[in-house]
Write a protein that holds these residues in place. Structure first.
Motif, mmCIF file in Angstrom:
data_model
loop_
_atom_site.group_PDB
_atom_site.id
_atom_site.type_symbol
_atom_site.label_atom_id
_atom_site.label_comp_id
_atom_site.label_asym_id
_atom_site.label_seq_id
_atom_site.Cartn_x
_atom_site.Cartn_y
_atom_site.Cartn_z
ATOM 1 N N ASP A 402 0.896 -1.155 0.000
ATOM 2 C CA ASP A 402 0.000 0.000 0.000
ATOM 3 C C ASP A 402 0.934 1.203 0.000
ATOM 4 O O ASP A 402 1.620 1.461 0.986
ATOM 5 C CB ASP A 402 -0.880 -0.053 1.252
ATOM 6 N N THR A 403 0.972 1.911 -1.128
ATOM 7 C CA THR A 403 1.986 2.947 -1.313
ATOM 8 C C THR A 403 1.359 4.321 -1.192
ATOM 9 O O THR A 403 0.502 4.686 -1.983
ATOM 10 C CB THR A 403 2.621 2.823 -2.710
ATOM 11 N N GLN A 406 2.165 11.328 -3.552
ATOM 12 C CA GLN A 406 1.383 12.405 -4.180
ATOM 13 C C GLN A 406 2.078 12.866 -5.460
ATOM 14 O O GLN A 406 3.278 12.631 -5.622
ATOM 15 C CB GLN A 406 1.329 13.624 -3.264
ATOM 16 N N THR A 407 1.343 13.586 -6.279
ATOM 17 C CA THR A 407 1.940 14.190 -7.474
ATOM 18 C C THR A 407 3.195 14.966 -7.068
ATOM 19 O O THR A 407 4.227 14.908 -7.715
ATOM 20 C CB THR A 407 0.930 15.168 -8.126
ATOM 21 N N ASP A 494 -2.751 15.671 4.173
ATOM 22 C CA ASP A 494 -3.427 14.428 4.555
ATOM 23 C C ASP A 494 -3.466 14.271 6.075
ATOM 24 O O ASP A 494 -2.551 14.681 6.777
ATOM 25 C CB ASP A 494 -2.661 13.214 4.005
ATOM 26 N N ARG A 509 -7.768 13.190 2.849
ATOM 27 C CA ARG A 509 -7.398 14.599 2.789
ATOM 28 C C ARG A 509 -7.942 15.387 3.972
ATOM 29 O O ARG A 509 -9.055 15.168 4.438
ATOM 30 C CB ARG A 509 -7.938 15.224 1.501
ATOM 31 N N LYS A 515 -11.282 12.893 -3.742
ATOM 32 C CA LYS A 515 -10.645 11.770 -4.436
ATOM 33 C C LYS A 515 -11.757 10.941 -5.067
ATOM 34 O O LYS A 515 -12.388 10.128 -4.401
ATOM 35 C CB LYS A 515 -9.861 10.932 -3.433
ATOM 36 N N ARG A 520 -7.800 13.135 -8.320
ATOM 37 C CA ARG A 520 -7.792 14.252 -7.392
ATOM 38 C C ARG A 520 -8.480 15.455 -8.018
ATOM 39 O O ARG A 520 -8.099 15.899 -9.089
ATOM 40 C CB ARG A 520 -6.325 14.543 -7.104
HETATM 41 O O1 PRX Z 1 -4.767 11.797 -0.018
HETATM 42 C C1 PRX Z 1 -3.629 11.093 -0.469
HETATM 43 C C2 PRX Z 1 -4.063 10.092 -1.510
HETATM 44 O O2 PRX Z 1 -3.863 10.721 -2.763
HETATM 45 C C3 PRX Z 1 -3.345 12.040 -2.572
HETATM 46 C C4 PRX Z 1 -2.413 12.389 -3.709
HETATM 47 O O3 PRX Z 1 -3.114 12.370 -4.912
HETATM 48 P P1 PRX Z 1 -2.369 12.507 -6.305
HETATM 49 O O4 PRX Z 1 -1.459 13.668 -6.249
HETATM 50 O O5 PRX Z 1 -3.412 12.472 -7.350
HETATM 51 O O6 PRX Z 1 -1.473 11.228 -6.402
HETATM 52 C C5 PRX Z 1 -2.063 9.971 -6.384
HETATM 53 C C6 PRX Z 1 -1.073 8.898 -6.761
HETATM 54 C C7 PRX Z 1 0.265 8.977 -6.184
HETATM 55 C C8 PRX Z 1 -2.686 11.992 -1.233
HETATM 56 O O7 PRX Z 1 -2.557 13.279 -0.685
HETATM 57 N N1 PRX Z 1 -3.284 8.851 -1.471
HETATM 58 C C9 PRX Z 1 -2.369 8.435 -2.369
HETATM 59 N N2 PRX Z 1 -1.914 7.213 -2.049
HETATM 60 C C10 PRX Z 1 -2.540 6.838 -0.909
HETATM 61 C C11 PRX Z 1 -3.405 7.893 -0.542
HETATM 62 N N3 PRX Z 1 -4.155 7.830 0.566
HETATM 63 C C12 PRX Z 1 -4.056 6.727 1.333
HETATM 64 N N4 PRX Z 1 -3.266 5.679 1.043
HETATM 65 C C13 PRX Z 1 -2.496 5.678 -0.062
HETATM 66 N N5 PRX Z 1 -1.743 4.628 -0.349
#
Ligand code: PRX
Length: 646
Positions: A402-403, A406-407, A494, A509, A515, A520
């Motif tokens: 479970d990774t 964020q962007t 987060d 968030r 989401k 996002r």
């Molecule tokens: O809220 C977290 C959630 O996705 C957000 C980032 O979104 P984005 O920039 O579109 O990137 C998504 C792909 C890397 C974060 O602030 N998020 C991402 N991965 C997880 C997550 N929330 C919980 N568990 C995760 N593994």
């Protein structure tokens, strides 16, 4: 709950690591000034750096003085070895078309593509916009742009004309790469037509390259629009990869924030590549035998790091699939895993929940025994989905990584690490621990660590090589968004909890970001699109929990005086959202109201709207300007429930 896969069942050499030992190793990585330099030696540099990090808070410059080329690292360095004839890309179209590219073929095509870009005037630092469906030309376009030292901006092909134009205008791209159309659930999306509409308001674009994918009629403007295949017929076989500074931008990718204007996240070349190269090994145990499939669209950061730059920098084989996860039948994904012998599979919780609903019978029809590691990204994964994924997709053999990232972070920050020889025992729903070199913590508003079990904000306390360099044309917003909410640390936006053993649990968030199916979207961004419709005077967008998508979009709208609420207007507004921001932005429900709950200073109280939707306690209303507005909202919602329940 703790999941320990029996050692003899684990599909690789990885061993469990007592948490204490991981934390010791982790602590050492944070203290070792040579840690990232060691990692950086694993990629190829034309000139090594003079300084590992220049930290002028909050601006970090990694591997200063180093020169490299990212396309060289992802293609040339494999082409020069036995990997030359190894498969780089298995591509599968939604209509079952197939294309297989070896590293040698990728090398040839990428060079030729770079030569046509150069012929069209693309030079170092120029921005190239890419608006393509998931076809092999998409990663190729990214690599070819990087080869010239130009900067790519990939725009998700689900965006409509406005979403496309906003982003292109912000980066002032001069070349746009698109296709005549793309396939989605058997239907053709007319991309070139959308581009033509957007071109009316994108004055910076001088040249448009069009890949023939859907074979549909399109208009081509002489001197501006070129068919990709015609240009490629006249292409040159080789273009020297341009050595660029480590801090030269590789790409700008837009993501949603808390204002109406999307943020252009700028990533570097050197730090970004080093970070992804290392973390793909630690997290996925990527190797020469890997067949790596990330189901994300390349329009998102996952597609950049997890489809293109991470796996290709390792010379792995990647799978690129064009279409929908359940088309023509719910076992399309399982069929693809079986067909290509996928070993690493990386997807989003929303998709897992969708497949759970279809049922495991669809999985059981296929042999998924090649799988070794399963990944999850994009939103919190609920334990139920985790366990289903683990049991039915992974056959109780494969660790789930479970990774969290964020962007802005450029790469994975918190995750289990099967590729580090050892990993901590897994807990369904927890991303476990920060990766080596990542100084993450959970703190209160003052930046003080919160005790175990208490919710706080997730922050990163030290720069890391994958971090964004800035926001395009807006360093002030970069400072303000990420580095001023809690002074001195990177604010992720987060919520998280650390449990008594120190495991991180990500809770979603803490700001006005939604989401939706892992995508996002900012509430303000959605609101600015809805009020651009002539019927809408004012609006508030809120999220409502959805069992599959995570969040769904609900809009409250006040109409202008000469418009009447009607079902057809609702439909029209839904279409307006879809057309401007793409299908993910389609609202689930629209309520017409005469008033919105606001504070006396005029701020919309979205939490009040959310409470009405979920039936929760509305909470403190001392700042509310007009109580009648709540009755309005409640009435609209009650009426809706009455209609729905018939
Ligand atoms: O809220 C977290 C959630 O996705 C957000 C980032 O979104 P984005 O920039 O579109 O990137 C998504 C792909 C890397 C974060 O602030 N998020 C991402 N991965 C997880 C997550 N929330 C919980 N568990 C995760 N593994």
């Amino acid at each position: 709950m703790v999941i320990i896969i029996p050692q003899e069942t684990l599909p690789f050499e990885s061993k469990y690591w007592p948490i204490k030992k991981y934390l010791e190793f982790y602590k050492k990585s944070l203290e070792d000034p040579e840690f990232w330099a060691e990692e950086a030696r694993k990629i190829d540099w034309f000139k090594t750096w003079d300084k590992v990090l220049e930290w002028d808070p909050p601006f970090a410059r990694w591997f200063v003085g180093g020169l490299l080329n990212v396309s060289y690292n992802c293609v040339d360095r494999h082409y020069q070895t036995w990997r030359k004839n190894k498969i780089a890309i298995y591509w599968e179209g939604e209509n079952y078309e197939e294309k297989v590219l070896s590293y040698a073929q990728l090398y040839r095509e990428m060079n030729r593509f770079a030569s046509i870009l150069r012929k069209l005037g693309v030079r170092k630092g120029d921005r190239v916009a890419i608006y393509l469906p998931m076809i092999p030309e998409l990663p190729m376009a990214m690599l070819s742009t990087a080869r010239l030292g130009a900067i790519h901006t990939v725009i998700f092909s689900g965006f409509g004309a406005k979403g496309l134009a906003d982003r292109v205008n912000d980066v002032q791209a001069k070349v746009l790469i698109t296709a005549d159309g793309g396939f989605r659930r058997g239907k053709v999306i007319p991309l070139k037509k959308i581009v033509d509409e957007a071109l009316e308001i994108m004055p910076s674009i001088e040249k448009v390259i069009v890949v023939k994918r859907a074979n549909i009629e399109v208009e081509m403007k002489e001197g501006r629009d070129y068919w990709y295949h015609e240009l490629m017929n006249k292409a040159e076989p080789y273009v020297e990869p341009l050595p660029v500074e480590s801090t030269h931008p590789l790409y700008i990718l837009y993501t949603s924030g808390t204002t109406g204007k999307p943020k252009g996240v700028v990533h570097s070349s050197g730090g970004y590549l080093v970070y992804n190269h290392s973390t793909y090994k630690w997290v996925f145990d990527i190797s020469d035998e890997s067949v790596y499939w990330c189901t994300a669209d390349a329009g998102w950061v996952t597609g950049h790091s997890s489809i293109v730059y991470g796996p290709l920098s390792h010379g792995a084989t990647i799978v690129v699939y064009e279409g929908a996860p359940d088309y023509p039948a719910p076992d399309r994904w399982w069929e693809i895993i079986e067909k290509y012998g996928v070993t690493i599979f990386y997807t989003a919780p929303t998709a897992i929940r969708m497949h759970m609903r279809y049922g495991e019978e669809w999985i059981k029809k296929h042999d998924l025994s090649t799988l070794k590691v399963l990944g999850s990204v994009g939103e919190p994964i609920n334990p139920e989905a985790w366990l289903w994924y683990y049991k039915y997709v992974g056959g109780e053999r494969c660790p789930i990584v479970d990774t969290w990232w964020q962007t802005e972070t450029g790469g994975i920050m918190i995750s289990p690490t099967p590729g580090l020889d050892y990993m901590v025992p897994l807990k369904p729903g927890s991303a476990t621990f920060p990766l080596p070199g990542v100084d993450a913590d959970v703190v209160n508003e003052k930046g003080e660590p919160v005790p175990p079990g208490i919710r706080g904000y997730l922050v990163i306390k030290k720069p890391w090589p994958g971090m964004l360099m800035t926001l395009h044309n807006d360093p002030e917003r970069y400072k303000e968004t990420y580095w001023s909410k809690i002074p001195g640390v990177y604010f992720t936006g987060d919520y998280a909890i650390k449990d008594s053993e120190g495991y991180f649990w990500l809770l979603g968030r803490a700001d006005e970001v939604l989401k939706v199916a892992g995508h996002r979207l900012g509430t303000m961004e959605l609101e600015s699109v809805i009020i651009s419709h002539p019927a809408v005077a004012e609006s508030a967008v809120v999220s409502k929990p959805d069992p599959i998508k995570g969040d769904s979009i609900v809009i409250f709208a006040i109409l202008k005086h000469n418009y009447e609420p009607s079902e057809s207007l609702k439909k029209e507004l839904k279409e307006h959202m879809r057309k401007n921001l793409g299908p993910v932005a389609t609202p689930d429900e629209i309520f017409f109201v005469n008033k919105l709950p606001k504070t006396r200073s005029g701020k919309i109280m979205r939490r009040v709207l959310k409470a009405v939707l979920s039936g929760a306690q509305i909470g403190d209303l001392t700042t509310l300007e007009d109580e009648a507005s709540i009755e309005e909202v409640k009435k609209a919602y009650e009426e809706f429930k009455r209609v729905v329940s018939g």
